[in-house]
Scaffold this motif. Sequence first.
Motif, PDB file in Angstrom:
ATOM      1  N   THR A 130       0.851  -1.211   0.000  1.00 47.85           N
ATOM      2  CA  THR A 130       0.000   0.000   0.000  1.00 47.85           C
ATOM      3  C   THR A 130       0.880   1.252   0.000  1.00 47.85           C
ATOM      4  O   THR A 130       0.491   2.281  -0.543  1.00 47.85           O
ATOM      5  N   ASN A 131       2.078   1.160   0.612  1.00 49.98           N
ATOM      6  CA  ASN A 131       2.969   2.319   0.600  1.00 49.98           C
ATOM      7  C   ASN A 131       3.391   2.666  -0.834  1.00 49.98           C
ATOM      8  O   ASN A 131       3.390   3.840  -1.217  1.00 49.98           O
ATOM      9  N   GLN A 172      -1.367  -7.870   0.936  1.00 54.65           N
ATOM     10  CA  GLN A 172      -0.230  -7.294   0.214  1.00 54.65           C
ATOM     11  C   GLN A 172       0.683  -8.434  -0.228  1.00 54.65           C
ATOM     12  O   GLN A 172       0.944  -9.359   0.537  1.00 54.65           O
ATOM     13  N   GLY A 175       4.335  -6.781   1.220  1.00 53.75           N
ATOM     14  CA  GLY A 175       4.224  -5.836   2.330  1.00 53.75           C
ATOM     15  C   GLY A 175       5.608  -5.549   2.893  1.00 53.75           C
ATOM     16  O   GLY A 175       6.377  -6.473   3.132  1.00 53.75           O
ATOM     17  N   ARG A 176       5.907  -4.276   3.076  1.00 51.62           N
ATOM     18  CA  ARG A 176       7.262  -3.914   3.508  1.00 51.62           C
ATOM     19  C   ARG A 176       7.302  -3.477   4.959  1.00 51.62           C
ATOM     20  O   ARG A 176       6.441  -2.737   5.424  1.00 51.62           O
ATOM     21  N   LEU A 201      -2.664  -0.184   5.609  1.00 51.37           N
ATOM     22  CA  LEU A 201      -3.087   1.068   5.005  1.00 51.37           C
ATOM     23  C   LEU A 201      -1.942   2.057   4.900  1.00 51.37           C
ATOM     24  O   LEU A 201      -0.961   1.965   5.641  1.00 51.37           O
ATOM     25  N   ASP A 227       7.227   0.822  16.977  1.00 50.94           N
ATOM     26  CA  ASP A 227       6.539  -0.467  17.095  1.00 50.94           C
ATOM     27  C   ASP A 227       5.476  -0.314  18.176  1.00 50.94           C
ATOM     28  O   ASP A 227       5.726   0.330  19.191  1.00 50.94           O
ATOM     29  N   GLY A 231       2.970  -2.010  13.307  1.00 49.51           N
ATOM     30  CA  GLY A 231       4.230  -1.378  12.911  1.00 49.51           C
ATOM     31  C   GLY A 231       3.960  -0.270  11.915  1.00 49.51           C
ATOM     32  O   GLY A 231       2.937  -0.276  11.216  1.00 49.51           O
ATOM     33  N   LEU A 286       5.656   2.160   8.808  1.00 53.90           N
ATOM     34  CA  LEU A 286       6.736   2.403   7.847  1.00 53.90           C
ATOM     35  C   LEU A 286       6.393   3.687   7.117  1.00 53.90           C
ATOM     36  O   LEU A 286       5.481   3.714   6.283  1.00 53.90           O
TER      37      LEU A 286
END
Length: 327
Positions: free
Chosen positions: A91-92, A114, A117-118, A135, A178, A188, A190
Amino acid sequence: MDEEILQLLRDAPSGFLSGKEISRRLKVSRTAVWKRMEQLRTLGYEIEASKRSGYRLIQSPDLLTPFEIKSGLTTKWMGKKIHHFQTVDSTNSKAYQLALNGAEEGEVVLSESQEKGRGRLGRQWFSPPSLNLYLSIILRPTIPPHQAPLITLMAAVATADAIRKVSGLIPQIKWPNDILLRGRKLAGLLNEIHSEMERIHFVILGIGVNLNMDEKKFSKEIRSIATSLKIEIGETVSRKAFLQSLLLELEKWHSIFLEEGSAVILNAWRDRAEVKGRQVKVTSFGEAIVGTAIDVDSDGALILKTKDGIQRRVMAGDVEYKEKVKS
Ligand code: BTN
């Protein structure tokens, strides 16, 4: 038409609306209305049908569609535009592209799952479908780039507060962002920034929250260090209600940051992190630094005092808590 039907059912004063009335309002045949009701049922909407009174919406599924999220969302600007996907790589990344193409502040990208997902420091974020929240929010703050880490602290405070409001449990923030319950990671963040030296173009706030994961769904490697809200409270959590609460908290804390300044954010973060006096080991760019946490600096850096009395500032890294030192 699905959304129009749902809206009509939600607005019906007695709860019931006849097929005839729906077909008149939507200017479609009764058969078309019936077909749409069947379609909505397959999506998980519970719709009662009575020969005498018509249709009645009994229950909606926990979908993250813009229509579902917007009904009951009380924010002024955050999440007013939602991009919802069944799956994306991250999503990022999606939000970053949208922001490059002019998406506005407060637009939200949501995905049911995802593929890539990162997480922080190049890690993966496990993102199985329809259980959790993944999100990313686009922000365009008019602050200098060096203040961007404060946006991350602000978002951690907002996420912790949403968790507390929805569950009644008190989470703890672990530096930098976190969110833990009983020492296990629940959420978390990012956050990514696109800027020039003097100006931020946009910030992407990426938030992952484990809401309805069962323990056995976590991989063996993270099972003992991760948790979900369902595991903690023993019941399924409404993703929709959680998201609405999260967006409201983010909007609130974002405006506190812009109107009252960074000190308020730092203090709120300190209250929820209780980092002072902890024995920690920080791994930062391959170096392990052991010491006592003194505080978080005004730019979000962690300040440590090492055994030999040297004060160190750490801008990025992983923290491991040793036992808490009594002051
Ligand atoms: C971390 O603690 O390592 C950060 C995890 C961030 C995960 C979220 S899920 C939504 C958004 N999209 C991503 O690819 N990552 C963030």
